[in-house]
Write a protein that holds these residues in place. Structure first.
Motif, short mmCIF file in Angstrom:
data_model
loop_
_atom_site.label_atom_id
_atom_site.label_comp_id
_atom_site.label_asym_id
_atom_site.label_seq_id
_atom_site.Cartn_x
_atom_site.Cartn_y
_atom_site.Cartn_z
N GLU A 1 0.86 -1.19 0.00
CA GLU A 1 0.00 0.00 0.00
C GLU A 1 0.89 1.23 0.00
OE1 GLU A 1 -3.06 0.02 2.91
OE2 GLU A 1 -3.69 -2.03 2.47
N ILE A 2 0.72 2.09 -1.01
CA ILE A 2 1.58 3.26 -1.18
C ILE A 2 0.75 4.46 -1.63
CG2 ILE A 2 3.71 2.00 -1.71
CD1 ILE A 2 3.01 2.49 -4.73
N PRO A 3 1.24 5.69 -1.40
CA PRO A 3 0.64 6.86 -2.06
C PRO A 3 0.82 6.74 -3.57
CG PRO A 3 1.98 7.54 -0.19
CD PRO A 3 2.26 6.08 -0.40
N ALA A 4 -0.16 7.21 -4.32
CA ALA A 4 -0.19 6.99 -5.78
C ALA A 4 1.04 7.57 -6.49
CB ALA A 4 -1.46 7.59 -6.36
N GLU A 5 1.62 8.65 -5.94
CA GLU A 5 2.74 9.29 -6.67
C GLU A 5 4.00 8.42 -6.72
OE1 GLU A 5 2.78 11.48 -2.55
OE2 GLU A 5 1.30 10.54 -3.87
N PHE A 6 4.06 7.36 -5.90
CA PHE A 6 5.26 6.51 -5.88
C PHE A 6 5.08 5.22 -6.70
CE2 PHE A 6 5.23 8.75 -1.72
CZ PHE A 6 6.32 9.59 -1.95
N GLN A 7 4.02 5.15 -7.49
CA GLN A 7 3.71 3.92 -8.22
C GLN A 7 4.86 3.49 -9.13
OE1 GLN A 7 0.19 4.11 -10.64
NE2 GLN A 7 0.29 1.96 -11.24
N GLY A 8 5.43 4.42 -9.89
CA GLY A 8 6.49 4.07 -10.84
C GLY A 8 7.72 3.49 -10.17
N ALA A 9 8.17 4.14 -9.09
CA ALA A 9 9.38 3.68 -8.40
C ALA A 9 9.17 2.31 -7.76
CB ALA A 9 9.78 4.70 -7.34
N VAL A 10 7.99 2.10 -7.18
CA VAL A 10 7.72 0.82 -6.50
C VAL A 10 7.57 -0.31 -7.52
CG1 VAL A 10 6.06 -0.42 -5.05
CG2 VAL A 10 6.73 1.91 -4.46
#
Length: 751
Positions: free
Chosen positions: A659-668
């Protein structure tokens, strides 16, 4: 150091000392215990005299200034004589950081309890850690407290652990004040922090103070309700000067006061009516409305200052008294065990039957110290209490109030108190009563561990101390788990992160003199085959006298996952022999031989699964055949045949939920790809701010992921994982594992 049986005796109180409680402050370091003088007990902490009582926790992201703030509160309320630095540079260290490790690292590791008096109120305070690895300390504190102070850095604003603390406060409906700290630092901006509170934490927050200058010009605060300016003079800011609002700030004060009224009008009917009628609420109206809505968790008043520079702490203490609830105002519910755990509201009256919750355990030189929150009734020295969980009766031999690592003995404690006791053998979150009721308080949320280490003592002679340390630590900390891996026989320590486990390994060395060897746990690899292969194996041994003779024929073949599931066993043995070439009494020996071969595969020495062994024929000798001969023959036949049946190594794959904030989707997503992860699903939450990713990742690639995820998401990401299945490893990985196994086996044989 005083012995365990000695209590420090204080000089007989004189009129001068009775008038000055500072002269009776604790001077001994734990584990020395001193009796709490009866004249001081009645003067300062009697429930009869003191009407107001507050139980508060101070929580925040790491390095926001929680312990520094607590140090100032204790100084201004007269609990300590001097202010000391958090990192212990002066050789003393902050009062609430009593462990050597805490002073060395400059962080709080264990929550610490204390108590003080401010004006006409008794305040119990718990200072909690800010690091995510020690989040259980915050969890258990907020479970039993009636209010909280959420400390925020004036420069960084809402940070990752601020989000976690906010979730915990909402979970237990804890009313809170916000304190924007470090306004003396370069780049501080309290208005940005308030916007973060509203946007990121979704709180109805508004300032009740504004700062007089920022950064190096920070001098004090202006109270928006009373329209007064506070400056803090004296060597340690102990002299509070009250004056008029500076002329240059009058417009800003009016703007922010109107903003405060608008925010209150959204949630409070009385202020809403005055606002609609365009009437100006009085200071008393505003204070009453703020208190009502803060207690109802509908509003968060924001205070400001700089604890390190001794500014803004005394008005914050006034806010604790004015706006946070009395114990009786915070609804708490017990579960009636006689009525299918139906919720029952506790009364918080000392006249009623006892109901208390053991929320924290700590092992000391005197035995187990049990921290207890009393919800109703009273505890009295010499009385009996009953553990609701197991019905055990316990006589109260000693009740103490904690002041960090010091203790002060008391004879009784009433509803709303937070105290500690010796001689109470129980588990964390056990409920106690006086035997008149069968009610239990609800437990707390315990997060699952996210990281594991294989540990063992460097010296095998220290095994007993190692076991004692693990028993003590796991009893104290519910997030620390210990298990012995059934496959690898390693002791695996699981916790909330690298720092969490590192601290416990260091504590083992310091407190139990046990040096530990730690490393990544061995991954539970398995072996299997991919093709059918026949065997025809003769085992013949003659060494004088009766020898060994056995011959077996048959084949091995792979099994599907469905067949294994239906069978309920990882492997299958089938006997299709016709006639008595192999006497029937040797069939069980053949099956045992198969099990021996499956226990240690030929490739990397791991357990073999998904293999069916079919025995079709064989031969025996009237004299030399035996159970052992057929067992050895069958085991060798299978081990040799497996090499020809396209053997492969299987590795465990985990289902990982992130579960992450949406802005970190690419890095994760990129980090999962690097770890050979296969993304199954990603789902955005309703407001588009958060994302849940479900992926399948090999367990061997998950070590160290908790640290990487926190780094990628500024500490805002969380993950959990569970076993999914075993799948074949890539060819290069299999070759590496086989080479490593061969080297280990050769080294073992050489030794």
């Amino acid at each position: 150091m005083a012995s365990a049986s000695v209590l420090r005796v204080l000089p007989k109180p004189t009129l001068a000392t009775a008038a000055s409680p500072l002269l009776y402050r604790a001077t001994c370091q734990f584990p020395c215990i001193r009796p709490f003088p009866s004249f001081l007990q009645s003067r300062h902490f009697s429930s009869e005299e003191i009407i107001k009582r507050r139980n508060i926790g101070i929580s925040a992201h790491i390095d926001s200034g929680k312990t520094t703030l607590t140090e100032r509160i204790l100084f201004y309320t007269g609990r300590i004589k001097a202010i000391h630095d958090v990192r212990g540079k002066d050789g003393v260290g902050a009062k609430m950081d009593s462990m050597d490790l805490e002073r060395e690292k400059g962080i709080t590791i264990q929550s610490a309890a204390t108590f003080c008096r401010w004006k006409d109120a008794h305040i119990n305070i718990i200072d909690t850690p800010g690091h995510v690895d020690f989040t259980i300390e915050v969890e258990r504190a907020l479970r039993v407290l009636d209010g909280g102070i959420l400390v925020l850095c004036g420069v960084s604003g809402v940070q990752s652990q601020s989000l976690t603390v906010d979730r915990q406060m909402k979970r237990y409906n804890v009313p809170r004040l916000a304190f924007i700290n470090k306004l003396d630092r370069q780049g501080s901006n309290p208005w940005k922090v308030i916007e973060d509170l509203r946007n990121q934490l979704k709180l109805n927050a508004s300032a009740v103070q504004i700062p007089m200058g920022l950064e190096d010009k920070h001098e004090g605060v202006v109270d928006l309700i009373l329209n007064k300016a506070y400056t803090f003079d004296g060597e340690k800011g102990e002299k509070v000067a009250v004056g008029d609002v500076p002329e240059a700030m009058i417009d800003l004060v009016e703007t922010k006061r109107l903003e405060l009224i608008e925010r209150l009008a959204d949630v409070d009917e009385e202020i809403g009516e005055l606002f609609l009628m365009e009437e100006t609420p009085t200071a008393e109206d505003l204070k009453a409305a703020i208190r009502r809505q803060t207690v109802a968790c509908q509003f968060v008043p924001v205070f400001m200052g700089s604890a390190f520079k001794n500014k803004g702490v005394q008005p914050l203490l006034d806010g604790v008294i004015d706006y946070l609830p009395e114990p009786i105002e915070k609804p708490n519910f017990a579960l009636d065990r006689n009525k299918n755990e139906e919720p029952v509201q506790v009364t918080c009256k000392k006249e009623d039957s006892l109901l208390a919750l053991a929320f924290k355990l700590e092992e000391t030189n005197f035995g187990q110290l049990t921290y207890m929150r009393i919800y109703q009734g009273m505890l009295k020295k010499g009385n009996q209490i009953v553990n609701v969980s197991d019905g055990k009766k316990i006589k109260l031999a000693r009740i103490v109030r904690m002041h960090s690592n010091e203790m002060e003995e008391i004879d009784e404690a009433h509803a709303g108190d937070v105290v500690a006791m010796f001689g109470v053998d129980c588990r964390s979150m056990d409920t106690f009563s006086d035997g008149g009721m069968n009610l239990a308080m609800s437990s707390m949320y315990v997060p699952e561990p996210v990281m594991s280490l294989a540990v063992k003592p460097a010296d095998s002679k220290m095994q007993n101390n190692f076991a004692k340390a693990l028993t003590k630590f796991t009893k104290e900390d519910p997030t620390l788990r210990v298990r012995v891996d059934s496959e690898t026989k390693e002791t695996v320590l699981s916790g909330m992160g690298e720092l969490h486990l590192e601290v416990y390994i260091e504590r083992m060395r310091r407190e139990y003199n046990v040096d530990c060897i730690s490393g990544q746990p061995n991954v539970n690899y398995k072996e299997t085959i991919a093709a059918k292969s026949t065997f025809d194996w003769l085992h013949k041994k003659q060494s004088g006298g009766a020898g060994q003779y056995a011959k077996v024929k048959g084949y091995i073949e792979p099994m599907t996952e469905e067949e294994v599931k239906e069978l309920g066993k990882p492997n299958e043995f089938k006997n299709r022999c016709i006639g008595t070439n192999i006497p029937p009494e040797y069939y069980p020996s053949c099956e045992k031989g198969m099990n021996d071969a499956m226990a240690e595969g030929a490739l990397v020495g791991c357990e073999v699964e998904r293999v069916r062994v079919v025995l079709e024929d064989g031969a025996s000798h009237a004299v030399d055949s035996s159970d052992m001969a057929f067992r050895i023959c069958m085991a060798n036949a299978i081990r040799d045949t497996m090499k020809k049946a396209q053997p492969s190594v299987l590795e465990p794959v985990m289902t990982v939920e992130i579960e992450i904030p949406a802005e970190f989707q690419g890095a994760v997503t990129a980090s999962l790809s690097r770890r050979m992860g296969l993304i199954e699903n990603s789902e955005m939450n309703d407001d588009g701010s958060g994302l849940k990713i479900v992926a399948q990742v090999p367990l061997a690639n998950m070590f160290g992921y908790s640290t990487e995820l926190r780094s990628l998401t500024q500490g805002k990401g969380e993950f959990s994982m569970e076993y999914f299945k075993h799948i074949p490893v890539p060819r290069n990985t299999q070759d590496e594992l086989m080479a490593k196994y061969k080297m280990e086996r050769e080294a073992k044989e050489a030794a």
